[in-house]
Design a protein around this motif. Structure first.
Motif, PDB file in Angstrom:
ATOM      1  N   VAL A   1      14.582  28.100  53.258  1.00  0.00           N
ATOM      2  CA  VAL A   1      14.954  27.329  52.064  1.00  0.00           C
ATOM      3  C   VAL A   1      15.148  28.263  50.876  1.00  0.00           C
ATOM      4  O   VAL A   1      16.150  28.176  50.148  1.00  0.00           O
ATOM      5  CB  VAL A   1      13.872  26.262  51.766  1.00  0.00           C
ATOM      6  CG1 VAL A   1      14.096  25.620  50.407  1.00  0.00           C
ATOM      7  CG2 VAL A   1      13.840  25.210  52.873  1.00  0.00           C
ATOM      8  N   ARG A   2      14.198  29.189  50.685  1.00  0.00           N
ATOM      9  CA  ARG A   2      14.303  30.124  49.553  1.00  0.00           C
ATOM     10  C   ARG A   2      15.577  30.964  49.657  1.00  0.00           C
ATOM     11  O   ARG A   2      16.319  31.115  48.688  1.00  0.00           O
ATOM     12  CB  ARG A   2      13.075  31.044  49.512  1.00  0.00           C
ATOM     13  CG  ARG A   2      13.222  32.151  48.458  1.00  0.00           C
ATOM     14  CD  ARG A   2      11.986  33.025  48.330  1.00  0.00           C
ATOM     15  NE  ARG A   2      11.603  33.736  49.535  1.00  0.00           N
ATOM     16  CZ  ARG A   2      12.173  34.859  49.983  1.00  0.00           C
ATOM     17  NH1 ARG A   2      13.202  35.392  49.341  1.00  0.00           N
ATOM     18  NH2 ARG A   2      11.719  35.447  51.083  1.00  0.00           N
TER      19      ARG A   2
ATOM     20  N   ILE B   1      12.586  22.996  58.859  1.00  0.00           N
ATOM     21  CA  ILE B   1      13.085  24.303  58.416  1.00  0.00           C
ATOM     22  C   ILE B   1      11.935  25.024  57.695  1.00  0.00           C
ATOM     23  O   ILE B   1      11.155  24.388  56.996  1.00  0.00           O
ATOM     24  CB  ILE B   1      14.316  24.101  57.489  1.00  0.00           C
ATOM     25  CG1 ILE B   1      15.085  25.398  57.254  1.00  0.00           C
ATOM     26  CG2 ILE B   1      13.910  23.489  56.156  1.00  0.00           C
ATOM     27  CD1 ILE B   1      16.416  25.182  56.505  1.00  0.00           C
ATOM     28  N   PRO B   2      11.775  26.357  57.888  1.00  0.00           N
ATOM     29  CA  PRO B   2      10.683  27.037  57.187  1.00  0.00           C
ATOM     30  C   PRO B   2      10.998  27.287  55.708  1.00  0.00           C
ATOM     31  O   PRO B   2      12.167  27.365  55.309  1.00  0.00           O
ATOM     32  CB  PRO B   2      10.532  28.362  57.942  1.00  0.00           C
ATOM     33  CG  PRO B   2      11.802  28.568  58.675  1.00  0.00           C
ATOM     34  CD  PRO B   2      12.457  27.234  58.863  1.00  0.00           C
ATOM     35  N   LEU B   3       9.941  27.408  54.916  1.00  0.00           N
ATOM     36  CA  LEU B   3      10.085  27.673  53.476  1.00  0.00           C
ATOM     37  C   LEU B   3      10.974  28.886  53.210  1.00  0.00           C
ATOM     38  O   LEU B   3      11.751  28.897  52.260  1.00  0.00           O
ATOM     39  CB  LEU B   3       8.706  27.969  52.853  1.00  0.00           C
ATOM     40  CG  LEU B   3       7.703  26.831  52.723  1.00  0.00           C
ATOM     41  CD1 LEU B   3       6.458  27.334  51.991  1.00  0.00           C
ATOM     42  CD2 LEU B   3       8.337  25.673  51.950  1.00  0.00           C
ATOM     43  N   LYS B   4      10.844  29.907  54.040  1.00  0.00           N
ATOM     44  CA  LYS B   4      11.587  31.149  53.810  1.00  0.00           C
ATOM     45  C   LYS B   4      13.093  30.905  53.887  1.00  0.00           C
ATOM     46  O   LYS B   4      13.868  31.445  53.078  1.00  0.00           O
ATOM     47  CB  LYS B   4      11.162  32.188  54.854  1.00  0.00           C
ATOM     48  CG  LYS B   4      11.685  33.579  54.571  1.00  0.00           C
ATOM     49  CD  LYS B   4      11.003  34.613  55.454  1.00  0.00           C
ATOM     50  CE  LYS B   4      11.416  36.008  55.044  1.00  0.00           C
ATOM     51  NZ  LYS B   4      10.652  37.037  55.782  1.00  0.00           N
TER      52      LYS B   4
ATOM     53  N   VAL C   1      15.412  35.410  60.227  1.00  0.00           N
ATOM     54  CA  VAL C   1      14.299  34.506  59.913  1.00  0.00           C
ATOM     55  C   VAL C   1      14.138  33.523  61.076  1.00  0.00           C
ATOM     56  O   VAL C   1      15.061  32.766  61.368  1.00  0.00           O
ATOM     57  CB  VAL C   1      14.576  33.731  58.605  1.00  0.00           C
ATOM     58  CG1 VAL C   1      13.440  32.767  58.290  1.00  0.00           C
ATOM     59  CG2 VAL C   1      14.820  34.693  57.450  1.00  0.00           C
ATOM     60  N   PRO C   2      12.983  33.548  61.743  1.00  0.00           N
ATOM     61  CA  PRO C   2      12.828  32.679  62.921  1.00  0.00           C
ATOM     62  C   PRO C   2      12.805  31.199  62.561  1.00  0.00           C
ATOM     63  O   PRO C   2      12.546  30.833  61.410  1.00  0.00           O
ATOM     64  CB  PRO C   2      11.474  33.113  63.498  1.00  0.00           C
ATOM     65  CG  PRO C   2      10.732  33.737  62.359  1.00  0.00           C
ATOM     66  CD  PRO C   2      11.777  34.338  61.466  1.00  0.00           C
TER      67      PRO C   2
END
Lengths: 238, 238
Positions: free
Chosen positions: B26-27, B21-24, B130-131
């Motif tokens: 998660v945020r 999963i990308p950081l974005k 968000v991709p």
């Protein structure tokens, strides 16, 4: 006693937005002994390093591997081999190494060539590749435009051959992404007009950067060449 | 006084490994008021929720939106519309909402349909997508096999139409990914043999899960059907 062997991680750092890097890449970058990145042989700039900078500990060495921007096949293959040897030397000495690359390491990436060169010399080298988000995925999300749905197909193609890749393909795929569209954007626009797809096509330059530009009517490319980082997403259906 | 409007985030949680999963994502998941996920209308299980579980605060409500597994177009479109209305109601009331989905939200995702349904009703609703990393990218990385290089093309296609998608396409793309290959794996294998691509093709089931299986000779699919989560990566060149 056996010599400890290290491991190579091929890591995609995503399309540009540093937040689009996956957690796994962040964890691995925090723990490796050395980071490799491709650079032009003319300078040592690496956008991949810029993106991943905050996740690479300050005392981790970053080694830029020079790749010539040339069409000379012999010179290119020599660079792959030499860079592969450099990586192999570190991993064989027991190092944990990461090779970072823009986007996804398996999609139009220098890493693919380096990987092949490494495996040709050392097929047993421990290698783990970590996928990343590509530019075309970031563009589709930015536009809120699905790339592909249901039972449709999606053709991802280099724009280097211009519109001919579309003209010569039968039947036309429902969805097409042209990467590296800049130099041939006018011809791609023409080919999309001929295929009645131009009204469902969008161009996007420098996605998510301050200079981002969304070109809703790509017929405009007939009169002006867009920037280097331009993608065209084309669809048969809206 | 204006009513505060919220925002919808369409979020790809990746192919299965929670670290992809990308950081974005998660945020954003850490900060939204509500999380939506698609589920079958028969039960409320969501693999996307499983993957993202650790990033959703315990007191954040998770709302499962039922999508019927049916080919009935009227019933399907009714479900999209009703689920779109549910999301719109929350966002219009000022909520920050996330719709989470497996893989990439713009690639063969229920989110694409929900997004269109929402925009048909409320074209002005603030939406950010968000991709995420797709299953086929994860498979290619797992196999250390480049998906596409240089000036080649890559065709991503649903396996639902079997090998005909390949038989009927001219010229053949250099690289093809068949998703949902399971039911038609035998026919896809045959079509790849006819196209002299079978020797450069690999099947992979349940990539990165404990039951993962890599099928190097996909001719085997003529005798046995692989599992549901099976992808075939086929190439003209090794």
């Amino acid at each position: 006693m056996m010599t400890a062997t290290g491991k190579l991680y091929g890591i995609g750092v995503g399309p540009g937005d540093p937040e689009l890097i996956p957690l796994k890449a962040v964890r691995i970058l925090g723990g490796v002994d050395v980071v490799f990145a491709a650079s032009s042989s003319k300078n040592t700039y690496s956008m991949a390093v810029d993106i991943a900078r905050n996740h690479i500990p300050e005392n981790t060495p970053i080694i830029k591997l020079p790749f010539p921007m040339t069409r000379d096949k012999i010179e290119t293959e020599k660079a792959w081999r030499e860079n592969a040897q450099t990586i192999i030397a570190h991993v064989s000495a027991g190092k944990q190494a990461a090779f970072i690359t823009l986007g996804d390491p398996m999609t139009y990436s220098t890493y693919g060539y380096v990987l092949k060169s490494i495996l040709a010399i050392r097929p047993d080298l421990p290698i783990e590749t970590v996928p990343g988000i590509t530019s075309y995925q970031a563009c589709a999300s930015r536009l809120n435009t699905p790339l592909v749905e249901g039972e449709e197909s999606l053709l991802i193609t280099s724009g280097v051959k211009g519109g001919d890749r579309l003209r010569n393909t039968s039947p036309r795929p429902e969805n097409i992404v042209f990467l590296k569209a800049y130099r041939n954007a006018a011809d791609i626009s023409l080919a999309l007009e001929e295929s009645n797809m131009v009204d469902n096509s969008v161009g996007i330059s420098c996605c998510s950067l301050p200079q981002e530009e969304i070109i809703r009517d790509i017929r405009a490319f007939k009169d002006r060449k867009p920037g280097y980082w331009t993608i065209i997403i084309a669809k048969q259906n809206p």
